[in-house]
Scaffold this motif. Structure first.
Motif, PDB file in Angstrom:
ATOM      1  N   UNK A 198       0.830  -1.205   0.000  1.00 14.57           N
ATOM      2  CA  UNK A 198       0.000   0.000   0.000  1.00 14.57           C
ATOM      3  C   UNK A 198       0.864   1.254   0.000  1.00 14.57           C
ATOM      4  N   UNK A 199       2.026   1.191   0.603  1.00 18.80           N
ATOM      5  CA  UNK A 199       2.923   2.341   0.520  1.00 18.80           C
ATOM      6  C   UNK A 199       3.358   2.598  -0.919  1.00 18.80           C
ATOM      7  N   UNK A 200       3.658   1.511  -1.639  1.00 24.17           N
ATOM      8  CA  UNK A 200       4.073   1.680  -3.021  1.00 24.17           C
ATOM      9  C   UNK A 200       2.926   2.079  -3.931  1.00 24.17           C
ATOM     10  N   UNK A 201       1.716   1.602  -3.631  1.00 28.73           N
ATOM     11  CA  UNK A 201       0.556   1.900  -4.477  1.00 28.73           C
ATOM     12  C   UNK A 201       0.053   3.317  -4.250  1.00 28.73           C
ATOM     13  N   UNK A 202       0.064   3.766  -2.977  1.00 24.99           N
ATOM     14  CA  UNK A 202      -0.451   5.112  -2.644  1.00 24.99           C
ATOM     15  C   UNK A 202       0.650   5.895  -1.922  1.00 24.99           C
ATOM     16  N   UNK A 203       1.635   6.361  -2.648  1.00 22.00           N
ATOM     17  CA  UNK A 203       2.757   7.060  -1.990  1.00 22.00           C
ATOM     18  C   UNK A 203       2.354   8.352  -1.305  1.00 22.00           C
ATOM     19  N   UNK A 253       0.928   8.134   6.405  1.00 22.98           N
ATOM     20  CA  UNK A 253      -0.499   8.464   6.478  1.00 22.98           C
ATOM     21  C   UNK A 253      -0.724   9.969   6.575  1.00 22.98           C
ATOM     22  N   UNK A 254       0.253  10.717   7.091  1.00 19.62           N
ATOM     23  CA  UNK A 254       0.127  12.171   7.176  1.00 19.62           C
ATOM     24  C   UNK A 254       0.561  12.871   5.892  1.00 19.62           C
ATOM     25  N   UNK A 255       0.899  12.064   4.860  1.00 19.94           N
ATOM     26  CA  UNK A 255       1.291  12.649   3.581  1.00 19.94           C
ATOM     27  C   UNK A 255       2.697  13.167   3.546  1.00 19.94           C
ATOM     28  N   UNK A 256       3.556  12.678   4.449  1.00 19.16           N
ATOM     29  CA  UNK A 256       4.934  13.178   4.520  1.00 19.16           C
ATOM     30  C   UNK A 256       5.939  12.069   4.213  1.00 19.16           C
ATOM     31  N   UNK A 257       5.565  11.138   3.338  1.00 17.57           N
ATOM     32  CA  UNK A 257       6.451  10.010   3.050  1.00 17.57           C
ATOM     33  C   UNK A 257       7.791  10.450   2.478  1.00 17.57           C
ATOM     34  N   UNK A 258       7.835  11.621   1.844  1.00 11.61           N
ATOM     35  CA  UNK A 258       9.090  12.088   1.245  1.00 11.61           C
ATOM     36  C   UNK A 258      10.079  12.598   2.283  1.00 11.61           C
ATOM     37  N   UNK A 262      13.970  12.199   8.520  1.00  8.98           N
ATOM     38  CA  UNK A 262      13.692  11.901   9.922  1.00  8.98           C
ATOM     39  C   UNK A 262      14.275  10.545  10.329  1.00  8.98           C
ATOM     40  N   UNK A 263      14.501   9.668   9.349  1.00 10.05           N
ATOM     41  CA  UNK A 263      15.043   8.347   9.668  1.00 10.05           C
ATOM     42  C   UNK A 263      16.472   8.423  10.184  1.00 10.05           C
ATOM     43  N   UNK A 264      17.143   9.556   9.888  1.00 11.94           N
ATOM     44  CA  UNK A 264      18.529   9.708  10.369  1.00 11.94           C
ATOM     45  C   UNK A 264      18.552   9.871  11.881  1.00 11.94           C
TER      46      UNK A 264
END
Length: 920
Positions: A198-203, A253-258, A262-264
């Protein structure tokens, strides 16, 4: 059934054979098959049901694959209101028509009649005939879940998922089933794959849901699915994955996948709720993005359990600021996480918050709160909490035991003993209640085993099994029978050993009962033999430890209060013998072994060696007899029985196992040689290829241990030394299985014991291998090994004799190019043998016989006769002094001497020898 004419049946068979092959003519004209079917249909139309049934049964006998006959017969039974039989027949007919609609109708009827297993089968047939019929799979999964057959439900839903990957409805259905089956890893894998999909389908974090016809967060994979996935990861101990699931999932889900930067960050500043939480000198400022309280809870639990305490406390403080009555479950899980990390202060504070409100309090919360107080040293406060629990639930034995431990610490043994005895009485009452419970199942006419499947973890497999109470009752009955038989055996033992025939027969009958009872007990023959016997009803370690602690505490308190003798009397069997490790049905395993050995000896004595061997081999696989002492006793008994029965191949096999166990030890070699004795059959066994290959390997290992011991490696699996870098397969031949089987499982006495490496050459093993070469007439190889043994022990007369024999044997072969040298060498060693052996006057007949045998082999008959006559003269003197004395080698010498006399024409002298020494 058996009332028929064999001649008529034979003629009918021959007619059928002619009709099938087309060769020959039938003796009587037979109606065509279709005509018979037509008659049956007509009879059914005319309402002649008995005639229609008779004809259709005949049709099925002739051609069972005729679906019309099954269908008409089913209609007949249904007309007679025998719906169950009609349904059975229609199921049989459906196998011939391969019609998916027919199977669907049968599934519905089976379900209506309560034949759930049959209905599941029908649904499966529908899908196999029509793979596009997903509704059949849904119906099958629903029915399986309804009746508690969770494994079939799991299998069916996984089949639907293969057709519709990542379908959220299917995931929702299969999740509770996988949790019930404890297959959390598969459940987490399915949800993780769906998350990636679902992440790949709805980025963008939003997607169109076709069911509600509008855009929804995640395209349907929303926050609840993220929470489920995080919970699964936390339960499996995958805390890092749980943390990343919440952080990346909520960001998506908040539309901030880009915003992957933050992963750093190793902390969770992305979801801080206020300024100033972090230090001001950090490069990346807190994001202040909202985070659902349930998601933050998963993040707090994963952080605490993975050891990131400060970050976990930050999230936990936000959750604990909420209303405890509304979020009691979240409070409890955070407290459990603290308790697991041994942070009893933080955990105890949360447990007390929950326990202070009647709406959030529970026995579990109070137990945890008391445990935290005790771990912090607040003994009296912990006792108060336990007392409160016991007042609320007088049957709570765990609280009673915990309070008894505290009372014992507080030096109040009377109170502690009262609590322990209360717990034991409640255990007895609970056992009686479990014994009284039971269910009676009614027989059905389904084609499948229909049974009520209890809903629960793997309950479907245990529906037909006896309860623990029933098993214990059955075991008590068997125990009484075994004890009675054993007492009778003990009474008959002296008379049986004395040889009384009647007592021996009765002893065998009673022993057979005991032996079969032992051999039929599955807990005594488990795959993991090294664990030993854990008792007839092995319990979980927690429950077993709890019961053992109850018993030990009770006796300790009774002794402390002055009731020493009463405490001993009150000991239960489970305490004297916890888990049944040393006894089976109150008879010690040593006594059982004595019964087995004497039983095998008597069977062998009565010419039932095969049965005796089977019993001993089977007992050798028991968990109760994996110690080295027990295995040695069983193998020696097998050798004894095999010698009596003349099964020398088994003697060699068991001796080799002893050689494997006692590495670098000469005693097993002596047992081997003593067991084989002399004769043609023992010699054949002595020359077995597996034996000399085995001994050669042992020789090489012993030589390596002597010259370069550093290259040897201890093999913990085989419990013996082996060449460095060699695996188990490298240590054995293709046809050699005694190495692995011959090595017993490590027991308490043998763990850590290693065979002592040899420090000097061993003449025994080398001489034995040389004797094998000698018996195989490989004299050159025999000379090599025997001379090697002579280097190690030149004073042994047997080695000198064997070298002499090998020299003479090699001299007699055509390949020998130094015959005179070999004969001279043989005579030299033979003379040395006489010098060493001649010190014993009683052994002079042996020396004279061997000299005579050597001269006879060389063709020097006059010298041979002289030595043989000395043997006979010595025997005459011995028999003159004592008529019952052993005549030694006189018969062998007389036989060889008679051969010389016959060869040289002195027949009368040979006849005199026959009459004196070779006649009965």
């Amino acid at each position: 059934m058996w009332n028929f004419n064999i001649e008529e049946k034979d003629a009918e068979f021959r007619d059928d054979l002619r009709a099938a092959s087309g060769v020959g003519r039938s003796k009587k004209a037979r109606k065509p098959f279709r005509a018979i079917v037509g008659e049956g249909n007509q009879a059914y139309i005319d309402g002649n049901v008995p005639e229609a049934m008779r004809i259709m049964q005949e049709v099925i006998r002739i051609e069972p694959r005729a679906p019309a006959a099954w269908t008409v017969l089913a209609s007949c039974y249904e007309g007679m209101n025998e719906l169950q039989k009609g349904l059975q027949l229609r199921v049989m007919a459906a196998h011939l028509t391969h019609d998916a609609d027919a199977w669907e109708e049968l599934a519905q009827k089976s379900k209506e009649m309560g034949y759930n297993q049959q209905a599941l089968y029908c649904y499966g047939k529908i899908y196999s005939l029509d793979p596009s019929n997903v509704n059949a799979l849904w119906d099958r999964a629903s029915l399986a879940r309804e009746i508690g057959d969770l494994r079939i439900a799991r299998q069916t839903l996984l089949a639907i998922l293969k057709r519709f990957p990542h379908n959220l409805n299917v995931l929702e259905e299969i999740r509770p089933i996988l949790i019930e089956l404890s297959d959390l890893a598969l459940c987490a894998s399915l949800y993780a794959d769906a998350f990636v999909h679902y992440q790949g389908t709805f980025p963008s974090g939003m997607g169109f849901d076709p069911e509600i016809q509008q855009d929804v967060p995640g395209g349907g994979f929303g926050l609840m699915h993220l929470l489920v996935l995080a919970d699964l990861h936390n339960t499996l101990g995958q805390y890092e994955k749980a943390k990343e699931t919440i952080r990346r999932g909520c960001r998506w889900l908040q539309g901030r996948a880009s915003q992957k930067f933050w992963d750093v960050c190793e902390d969770d500043r992305e979801y801080d709720v206020a300024e100033g939480v972090r230090s001001a000198d950090v490069e990346l400022q807190p994001g202040m993005y909202p985070l659902d309280i349930n998601a933050r809870h998963r993040l707090a639990v994963s952080r605490i359990k993975m050891g990131d305490i400060e970050e976990g406390k930050t999230h936990a403080a936000i959750i604990l600021s909420q209303d405890a009555t509304e979020y009691s479950a979240l409070f409890g899980e955070i407290a459990d996480a603290y308790y697991e990390r041994e942070m009893y202060v933080e955990a105890g504070h949360i447990y007390e918050i929950l326990g202070g409100d009647a709406g959030t309090s529970s026995l579990y919360v109070l137990l945890q709160a008391a445990a935290c107080r005790r771990m912090l040293g607040d003994i009296k406060e912990a006792a108060e909490v336990y007392e409160h629990i016991i007042v609320a639930d007088p049957t709570h034995n765990e609280a009673k035991m915990k309070l008894a431990e505290i009372y014992e610490i507080m030096n109040e043994p009377r109170k502690a003993l009262d609590l322990v005895m209360q717990g034991k009485r409640s255990d007895m009452l609970r056992a009686r209640q479990e014994h009284a419970e039971g269910a009676i199942e009614e027989a059905t006419t389904s084609l499948f085993e229909e049974r009520a499947r209890p809903k629960g973890k793997a309950g479907s497999k245990n529906a037909n099994k006896l309860s623990i109470a029933q098993l214990k009752e059955l075991e008590a009955k068997k125990e009484r029978e075994v004890i009675q038989s054993y007492h009778r055996i003990k009474e008959l033992w002296p008379r049986m050993l004395a040889g009384e025939e009647e007592a021996e027969r009765e002893w065998l009958m009673e022993a057979e009962k005991l032996v079969e009872s032992f051999r039929e007990t599955r807990p005594l023959f488990l795959t993991s033999r090294h664990q030993g016997f854990r008792g007839m009803f092995p319990r979980s370690s927690r429950r077993q430890t709890a019961e053992a602690s109850e018993e030990s505490m009770a006796d300790r308190l009774q002794l402390e209060l002055g009731g020493g003798r009463e405490a001993v009397v009150r000991k239960t069997k489970s305490e004297v013998n916890p888990g049944g490790i040393d006894t089976f049905r109150t008879i010690s395993f040593d006594d059982w072994l004595q019964v087995f050995l004497h039983y095998a000896f008597l069977l062998t004595k009565r010419d039932q060696y095969d049965l005796a061997q089977e019993v001993l081999r089977h007992i050798g696989y028991s968990n109760a007899y994996q110690s080295r002492i027990a295995q040695d006793a069983i193998r020696l008994a097998l050798i004894t029985c095999s010698i009596h029965a003349g099964a020398f191949a088994t003697v060699v096999e068991q001796s080799r196992k002893l050689i494997n166990v006692y590495q670098f030890n000469n005693e097993p070699l002596r047992i081997l040689v003593a067991s084989l004795g002399s004769g043609l059959r023992p010699t054949d066994a002595f020359l077995a290829s597996t034996l000399y290959k085995h001994l050669l390997r042992e020789l090489k290992l012993a030589d390596t241990a002597l010259k370069s011991p550093d290259t040897l490696k201890w093999n913990a699996q085989l419990r013996r030394y082996g060449s460095g870098g060699a695996s188990v397969k490298d240590e054995v031949d293709e046809d050699d299985d005694t190495l692995v089987e011959g090595t017993p499982a490590p027991d308490q006495k043998a763990v850590g014991d290693k065979a002592a490496l040899p420090t000097k050459g061993n003449p025994v093993s080398i001489a034995l291998y040389g004797q094998i070469c000698l018996a195989a007439k490989s004299y050159q190889s025999a000379l090599f090994y025997l001379l090697h043994a002579y280097d190690y022990c030149s004073q042994d007369p047997m080695i000198n004799l064997c070298v002499a024999i090998a020299s003479f044997g090699r001299a007699m072969q055509r390949q020998a190019d130094n015959r005179n040298h070999l004969i001279a060498q043989g005579m030299a060693f033979l003379s040395r043998y006489r010098a060493l052996r001649g010190a014993d006057a009683e052994g002079m007949d042996e020396v004279e016989f061997n000299f005579g045998r050597a001269f006879q082999q060389l063709g020097l008959h006059s010298l041979a006769v002289r030595h043989y006559e000395k043997v006979l003269e010595a025997a005459e003197r011995t028999c003159r002094d004592d008529a019952e004395a052993d005549c030694g080698l006189a018969r062998e010498a007389a036989y060889n001497l008679s051969l010389i006399f016959v060869t040289t024409g002195a027949t009368p002298l040979a006849e005199d020898l026959y009459r004196r020494w070779l006649s009965l």
